[in-house]
Design a protein around this motif. Structure first.
Motif, PDB file in Angstrom:
ATOM      1  N   GLU A 224      73.501   8.891  71.427  1.00 53.72           N
ATOM      2  CA  GLU A 224      74.812   8.812  72.069  1.00 53.72           C
ATOM      3  C   GLU A 224      75.034  10.015  72.993  1.00 53.72           C
ATOM      4  O   GLU A 224      75.505   9.864  74.120  1.00 53.72           O
ATOM      5  CB  GLU A 224      75.879   8.784  70.973  1.00 53.72           C
ATOM      6  CG  GLU A 224      77.130   8.072  71.347  1.00 53.72           C
ATOM      7  CD  GLU A 224      78.086   8.038  70.174  1.00 53.72           C
ATOM      8  OE1 GLU A 224      77.952   8.876  69.255  1.00 53.72           O
ATOM      9  OE2 GLU A 224      78.980   7.186  70.183  1.00 53.72           O
ATOM     10  N   LEU A 227      73.130   9.609  76.138  1.00 53.58           N
ATOM     11  CA  LEU A 227      73.611   8.565  77.044  1.00 53.58           C
ATOM     12  C   LEU A 227      74.840   8.988  77.825  1.00 53.58           C
ATOM     13  O   LEU A 227      75.184   8.355  78.824  1.00 53.58           O
ATOM     14  CB  LEU A 227      73.920   7.286  76.255  1.00 53.58           C
ATOM     15  CG  LEU A 227      72.694   6.597  75.640  1.00 53.58           C
ATOM     16  CD1 LEU A 227      73.104   5.367  74.858  1.00 53.58           C
ATOM     17  CD2 LEU A 227      71.679   6.222  76.694  1.00 53.58           C
ATOM     18  N   VAL A 228      75.546  10.043  77.382  1.00 54.10           N
ATOM     19  CA  VAL A 228      76.708  10.484  78.143  1.00 54.10           C
ATOM     20  C   VAL A 228      76.366  11.600  79.123  1.00 54.10           C
ATOM     21  O   VAL A 228      77.249  12.181  79.727  1.00 54.10           O
ATOM     22  CB  VAL A 228      77.866  10.940  77.226  1.00 54.10           C
ATOM     23  CG1 VAL A 228      78.409   9.768  76.462  1.00 54.10           C
ATOM     24  CG2 VAL A 228      77.420  12.040  76.299  1.00 54.10           C
ATOM     25  N   LYS A 233      69.486   5.753  82.236  1.00 55.56           N
ATOM     26  CA  LYS A 233      68.769   5.252  81.066  1.00 55.56           C
ATOM     27  C   LYS A 233      67.269   5.170  81.304  1.00 55.56           C
ATOM     28  O   LYS A 233      66.469   5.473  80.431  1.00 55.56           O
ATOM     29  CB  LYS A 233      69.300   3.869  80.697  1.00 55.56           C
ATOM     30  CG  LYS A 233      70.402   3.926  79.660  1.00 55.56           C
ATOM     31  CD  LYS A 233      70.730   2.555  79.138  1.00 55.56           C
ATOM     32  CE  LYS A 233      71.665   2.665  77.947  1.00 55.56           C
ATOM     33  NZ  LYS A 233      72.080   1.359  77.451  1.00 55.56           N
ATOM     34  N   GLU A 411      73.481  -2.147  76.124  1.00 54.91           N
ATOM     35  CA  GLU A 411      74.511  -1.218  75.662  1.00 54.91           C
ATOM     36  C   GLU A 411      74.634  -1.271  74.149  1.00 54.91           C
ATOM     37  O   GLU A 411      75.238  -0.403  73.527  1.00 54.91           O
ATOM     38  CB  GLU A 411      75.857  -1.524  76.330  1.00 54.91           C
ATOM     39  CG  GLU A 411      76.470  -2.844  75.907  1.00 54.91           C
ATOM     40  CD  GLU A 411      77.894  -3.013  76.428  1.00 54.91           C
ATOM     41  OE1 GLU A 411      78.237  -2.347  77.389  1.00 54.91           O
ATOM     42  OE2 GLU A 411      78.632  -3.808  75.835  1.00 54.91           O
ATOM     43  N   VAL A 414      73.722   1.672  71.050  1.00 55.40           N
ATOM     44  CA  VAL A 414      74.494   2.610  70.227  1.00 55.40           C
ATOM     45  C   VAL A 414      75.205   1.900  69.080  1.00 55.40           C
ATOM     46  O   VAL A 414      75.849   2.537  68.267  1.00 55.40           O
ATOM     47  CB  VAL A 414      75.549   3.370  71.060  1.00 55.40           C
ATOM     48  CG1 VAL A 414      74.872   4.351  71.981  1.00 55.40           C
ATOM     49  CG2 VAL A 414      76.430   2.412  71.818  1.00 55.40           C
TER      50      VAL A 414
ATOM     51  N   ARG B  50      84.161   5.087  73.885  1.00 57.78           N
ATOM     52  CA  ARG B  50      82.798   4.784  74.361  1.00 57.78           C
ATOM     53  C   ARG B  50      82.839   4.109  75.729  1.00 57.78           C
ATOM     54  O   ARG B  50      81.958   4.334  76.551  1.00 57.78           O
ATOM     55  CB  ARG B  50      82.065   3.884  73.364  1.00 57.78           C
ATOM     56  CG  ARG B  50      81.511   4.669  72.181  1.00 57.78           C
ATOM     57  CD  ARG B  50      80.701   3.777  71.285  1.00 57.78           C
ATOM     58  NE  ARG B  50      79.998   4.554  70.278  1.00 57.78           N
ATOM     59  CZ  ARG B  50      79.336   4.027  69.262  1.00 57.78           C
ATOM     60  NH1 ARG B  50      79.303   2.713  69.114  1.00 57.78           N
ATOM     61  NH2 ARG B  50      78.720   4.786  68.399  1.00 57.78           N
ATOM     62  N   ALA B  53      83.376   6.834  78.116  1.00 59.70           N
ATOM     63  CA  ALA B  53      82.179   7.672  78.268  1.00 59.70           C
ATOM     64  C   ALA B  53      81.041   6.898  78.927  1.00 59.70           C
ATOM     65  O   ALA B  53      79.917   7.392  78.987  1.00 59.70           O
ATOM     66  CB  ALA B  53      81.746   8.197  76.906  1.00 59.70           C
ATOM     67  N   ILE B  55      79.325   4.533  77.847  1.00 56.17           N
ATOM     68  CA  ILE B  55      78.261   4.037  76.964  1.00 56.17           C
ATOM     69  C   ILE B  55      78.374   2.523  76.858  1.00 56.17           C
ATOM     70  O   ILE B  55      77.383   1.807  76.784  1.00 56.17           O
ATOM     71  CB  ILE B  55      78.366   4.674  75.564  1.00 56.17           C
ATOM     72  CG1 ILE B  55      78.231   6.186  75.669  1.00 56.17           C
ATOM     73  CG2 ILE B  55      77.313   4.107  74.632  1.00 56.17           C
ATOM     74  CD1 ILE B  55      78.523   6.903  74.376  1.00 56.17           C
ATOM     75  N   LEU B  56      79.605   2.032  76.848  1.00 58.96           N
ATOM     76  CA  LEU B  56      79.842   0.591  76.833  1.00 58.96           C
ATOM     77  C   LEU B  56      80.488   0.200  78.159  1.00 58.96           C
ATOM     78  O   LEU B  56      81.201   0.990  78.768  1.00 58.96           O
ATOM     79  CB  LEU B  56      80.787   0.208  75.688  1.00 58.96           C
ATOM     80  CG  LEU B  56      80.315   0.506  74.263  1.00 58.96           C
ATOM     81  CD1 LEU B  56      81.400   0.131  73.273  1.00 58.96           C
ATOM     82  CD2 LEU B  56      79.039  -0.250  73.961  1.00 58.96           C
ATOM     83  N   ALA B  57      80.228  -1.035  78.578  1.00 61.45           N
ATOM     84  CA  ALA B  57      80.864  -1.527  79.796  1.00 61.45           C
ATOM     85  C   ALA B  57      82.081  -2.360  79.397  1.00 61.45           C
ATOM     86  O   ALA B  57      81.965  -3.249  78.556  1.00 61.45           O
ATOM     87  CB  ALA B  57      79.878  -2.380  80.572  1.00 61.45           C
TER      88      ALA B  57
END
Lengths: 733, 252
Positions: A224, A227-228, A233, A411, A414, B50, B53, B55-57
């Motif tokens: 995590e 990924l930020v 990726k 996605e 995570v 998330r 951030a 990480i998720l769309a």
């Protein structure tokens, strides 16, 4: 793609790996320490056992020993390796002793044997032994030797009785020495161990790092935080992949080197020992044999074997990455990995079957590199086989890496509950009763489809061949080429119309395609004839093809060309101008897509001679579909082209008869000796370019017409939309 | 700094069912502010953060962070944020210094600038003493401090903290809270999710109450109390959250 980021990620993973004692032990400890020990220990144990058996004297009973005194004397010589068990003169008694393993063999000598033999009467001595006992395999030779010496003695005595010197029957004394032995033994050992070792250690070297960099990061939650960061990726994945690949290649390479050195050491020790033993025993004899040369390592072959294995190791490493991505935790990864390690058994199986390197096997993952490694070490590998195995392995490795990239880009990575290995998503419908949207094929899917179809053709086509031309062709085209494409489209929910370009063609396009089909046939034939001056087709293969056509053309001279044309035209266009070209055209510029698609189309025909020209035809077919948006003109062109060629074959067969027809595959200029054939061929060659030009112009004008119509349609649509947007809203009531 | 407009996110569970984790969330958070996202477990806090951030769309709606759209400008968004969650761990085999180095480098810092930032961040969080010990030999409190330091090594204007004190004892929680306050005072925009009412009241200048994937109320503690007619945050929270509970759950 920023190299600096990839480097940073790689460096971090490398640092972590170096601090991970378990990975280090697998990478360096096993090859450098464990193998030498393991091999030395097993070698010394097995050598010791073999030596014991060799040194042990074999206990032999002789029935009627008194009737063959010279045989008994031979057995009792010190260097015979046999020991006479006395007091077993009786046949039944000796047999009982043999069954009770008190003796290892029984020689049954008939009464009066030696006297009969000296009197030139036939005598036969029976040897009884339990062949299943290990002592027999070593002892057999000793008994044979004693019997042979006994026989020589009898012969010598017989000759002496007739006043002839014994040397008369042995004019030449030969001593034999196999100089290749140690080298070949080393090579055979390497062949049996090396492919398995490379795959197994490659997998082992990839596995722990793959779990560390993927599964553990997911499980522990460090992913995590990666990924930020601004790193993309794919940059993260590439850094990680680089580590996994390096680790796999390094581990496999170290293992190979270490094993080769250990085997060489063991073998040269054994050889030296054997040589000194031989020298000792020969010291008293007449001629001292030269010591056999010590086995040497062929480092060139070893390096080539490693190069051959590289794409397969990459494939296995990518497989480990995919396993690591599938797994939700360390435990799952371990259980998923078992099938990967089974891959390492494949080479061993290939070794047992002593399979020949056929194109099909050379295109099969894991099998291909074991075959090539074997042949490289044997010094029998051909450039073509090496290239085929190498390139097909590269293709599989690339496909596997693209699978890894797809999984990594999800996605859900995570989401700890994510189950990529669930088949629920394979056919994406039934979700709240709503089917997932249909889509277009992706490049890796299209290449996977091509690989599936190619493998099917490789494996199944040869078994269809005995059925005759048309059944073979129908099975090949419908089941092995068209069906997989349609199945893929159904399984992955492709948009049928767009994927397969099922759109109504214009009349001009169809006419143009027909002219192109007729005109291209003689043009390509001339180009092929030109090409054969510097790259000639394999005559045996050409003859086999001609022979396959003869019965079909004889029984159905009209139907066969049409059937061949329609089957090949429709089915091959479904696959190649369907998912494969559609996917390629989505990712590549048009000409690149045409080139790659044309090459794949040509490669499918498994004929290196026709590769260049078939690529050209494939590109023309692809151009028709990409520009016109409809597959049907391409199908028509393909069908007409094939029908014209097969039709001309039917004509020559009819004109010249089957024998001459088959012979003409070698000497196509024989055709021109016939006046009618010469006229037809000459006419076609002259008309061909004009037909091609006319067809091409017709198609182009049709394409332009279509493009204009589409522009107009779009403009009209826009206008309607604008008008609707500007119109005042009026209540419906 | 953070502007969220009607953000929605639906997941697909392994059975193929769609689950709305977040529906039409709207909130905003300014520089220097600590915004608390308060809600029970499973309310959609983690999904919101998330999504922010990148990480998720998100499946619908828009959000910008420091002026960058989270979907179309995700890389710039990631440059502008520091992210810590209760589940983020540190690489066990690296030291705190190496960790900060690595993340600084991923954010594009190099050479002397990177060295200086790592040094400053280590001293800001008082980590120097154990900066060269492997992370897996640190105590939980030390680890969370390193985690925070890791998130701000590139000096982002926005901090997104997803329950960063979960699993920590009160003393360690306190040090994390103090660090967050310090960061906000230095002008950073902090979005802080928690399910602890005391912590929210103590730390945050404004709160968004989230339940069942929806932001049901937004405002300062006093505003929320006034809105619900409660005397304290506890009363206001339960009034807002229970109001949204499923009928069956309320009956029980």
């Amino acid at each position: 793609m920023r190299f600096e980021i990839i480097r940073q990620v790689f460096q971090k993973e490398w640092r972590e790996t170096l601090r991970d004692r378990r990975s280090l032990a697998v990478m360096f400890g096993v090859p450098l320490i464990v193998y030498p020990l393991l091999i030395l220990i097993t070698a010394s144990i097995s050598q010791g056992a073999a030596q014991r058996v060799r040194q042990q004297k074999m206990r032999v009973a002789v029935v009627n020993a008194g009737d063959a005194p010279h045989l008994v004397a031979e057995i009792e010589r010190r260097d015979s390796g046999l020991r006479l068990a006395r007091g077993l003169d009786e046949a039944s008694e000796a047999r009982r002793a043999l069954d009770a393993k008190r003796v290892d063999a029984v020689l049954v000598v008939p009464p009066n044997a030696e006297a009969d033999a000296l009197a030139s009467r036939p005598v036969s001595i029976r040897v009884l032994a339990d062949n299943s006992r290990p002592v027999w395999s070593a002892g057999q030779k000793k008994i044979d030797l004693v019997l042979q010496k006994y026989q020589e003695q009898i012969i010598a005595q017989r000759l002496e009785a007739r006043g002839v010197p014994a040397t008369l029957v042995r004019p030449i004394k030969t001593t034999r020495q196999d100089t290749a032995l140690p080298d070949r033994r080393l090579r055979n050992l390497m062949i049996s161990l090396l492919p398995m070792m490379l795959l197994l250690t490659g997998a082992l070297g990839a596995f722990f790092p793959a779990i560390n960099v993927i599964t553990s990061e997911r499980e522990l939650g460090t992913l995590e935080s990666l990924l930020v960061t601004p790193a993309a990726k794919m940059e993260l994945l590439l850094g990680k992949v680089a580590l996994v690949l390096l680790s796999a290649l390094l581990t496999a390479g170290l293992n190979m080197l270490s094993m080769a050195l250990v085997l060489w050491r063991t073998m040269s020790q054994a050889t030296a020992l054997a040589a000194s033993n031989a020298a000792k025993s020969a010291g008293s004899g007449d001629t001292a044999a030269a010591p056999p040369p010590l086995p040497g390592i062929d480092f060139g072959a070893l390096a080539l074997a490693y190069v051959a294995a590289v794409p397969t190791i990459v494939f296995v490493a990518a497989l480990c990455l995919v396993v690591a991505l599938f797994a939700r935790n360390y435990k799952e990864a371990n259980s998923y990995a078992t099938p990967v390690f089974f891959l390492a058994l494949v080479p061993t199986m290939m070794n047992l079957t002593e399979a020949r390197a056929t194109p099909a096997l050379l295109a099969t993952p894991a099998v291909n590199s074991s075959l090539v490694i074997r042949d490289v070490l044997n010094g029998q590998v051909s450039t073509g086989a090496f290239a085929l195995a190498f390139l097909s392995s590269c293709l599989y490795a690339g496909l596997m890496l693209s699978v890894a990239a797809r999984l990594f880009s999800s996605e859900n990575l995570v989401n700890p509950a994510w189950e990529p290995l669930s088949f629920k998503g394979l056919r994406r419908d039934g979700k709240n009763g709503r089917p997932a949207p249909r889509r277009l094929p992706a490049v890796d899917e299209a290449l996977a489809l091509g690989a599936v179809s190619l493998l099917l053709v490789f494996y199944i086509q040869p078994s269809l061949q005995p059925l005759g031309l048309l059944p073979m062709l129908a099975g090949n085209e419908l089941l092995l080429i068209a069906a997989p494409a349609l199945l893929f489209a159904w399984m992955f929910r492709y948009r049928w119309r767009e994927t397969f370009a099922w759109r109504k063609p214009l009349f001009g396009e169809m006419l143009g395609a027909t002219l192109l089909g007729i005109g291209l046939a003689p043009c390509i034939a001339v180009l092929a004839a030109l090409q054969s001056h510097f790259f000639a087709p394999d005559p045996a293969k050409a003859r086999a093809t001609a022979e396959l056509f003869v019965p079909a053309l004889q029984s159905n001279p009209w139907l066969t060309p049409i059937a061949v044309g329609v089957l090949a035209g429709v089915c091959e266009e479904i696959l190649f101008r369907g998912p494969i070209q559609t996917a390629l055209a989505r990712r590549l510029p048009m000409w690149a897509a045409l080139g790659v698609g044309g090459f794949l189309f040509a490669a499918f025909h498994l004929d290196s001679y026709g590769l260049a020209l078939r690529t050209l035809i494939g590109m023309i077919l692809g151009w028709l579909v990409l520009r016109g948006g409809s597959v049907f003109p391409a199908m028509l062109l393909h069908a007409v082209y094939d029908a014209v060629l097969v039709g001309f074959s039917a004509f020559t067969l009819h004109r010249f008869g089957p024998e001459q027809f088959v012979k003409m595959t070698d000497r196509p200029d024989a055709l021109l000796q016939d006046e009618l054939a010469k006229q037809i061929f000459g006419g076609a060659v002259v008309a061909g370019p004009f037909l091609v030009l006319a067809g091409w112009m017709l198609c182009r004008s049709a394409h332009r017409h279509k493009a204009r119509a589409e522009q107009q349609h779009a403009a009209q649509q826009r206008e309607v939309q604008e008008r609707v947007a500007q119109a005042p809203l009026t209540p419906l009531t | 700094m953070i502007e969220v407009q009607q953000l929605s996110k639906t997941y697909e569970d392994p059975g193929g069912e769609e689950i709305a984790a977040l529906t039409d969330a709207t909130l905003s958070c300014a520089a220097g502010e600590i915004y608390g996202l308060l809600g029970p477990n499973g309310a959609g806090k983690t999904t919101t953060l998330r999504c922010l951030a990148t990480i998720l769309a998100p499946t619908a709606g828009t959000a910008t962070i420091a002026g960058h759209d989270i979907v179309s400008q995700s890389e710039q968004v990631r440059r502008s944020i520091g992210f810590v969650s209760a589940t983020t761990a540190l690489y066990a085999r690296l030291t705190p210094r190496e960790t900060l180095h690595f993340f600084g480098a991923l954010h594009g810092l190099q050479g002397a600038k990177l060295e200086a930032r790592v040094r400053d961040t280590l001293s800001l969080f008082a980590i120097e003493e154990y900066a060269d010990r492997p992370n897996d030999r640190l105590s939980t409190g030390m680890k969370q401090r390193v985690n925070l330091a890791r998130a701000v090594v590139h000096d982002p204007p926005v901090l997104i903290l997803d329950e960063p004190t979960t699993g920590l004892d009160p003393v360690v929680s306190r040090t994390v809270e103090d660090a967050v306050k310090t960061l906000a005072q230095s002008g950073k925009c902090v979005l802080f999710s928690t399910h602890l009412l005391d912590q929210a009241e103590d730390l945050c200048s404004r709160l968004g109450i989230i339940a069942h994937g929806r932001v049901v109320a937004e405002g300062s503690v006093a505003e929320l109390c006034a809105q619900t007619g409660s005397s304290n945050l506890r009363g206001a929270f339960f009034a807002l959250v229970e109001d949204r509970l499923e009928p069956t759950m309320r009956d029980e």
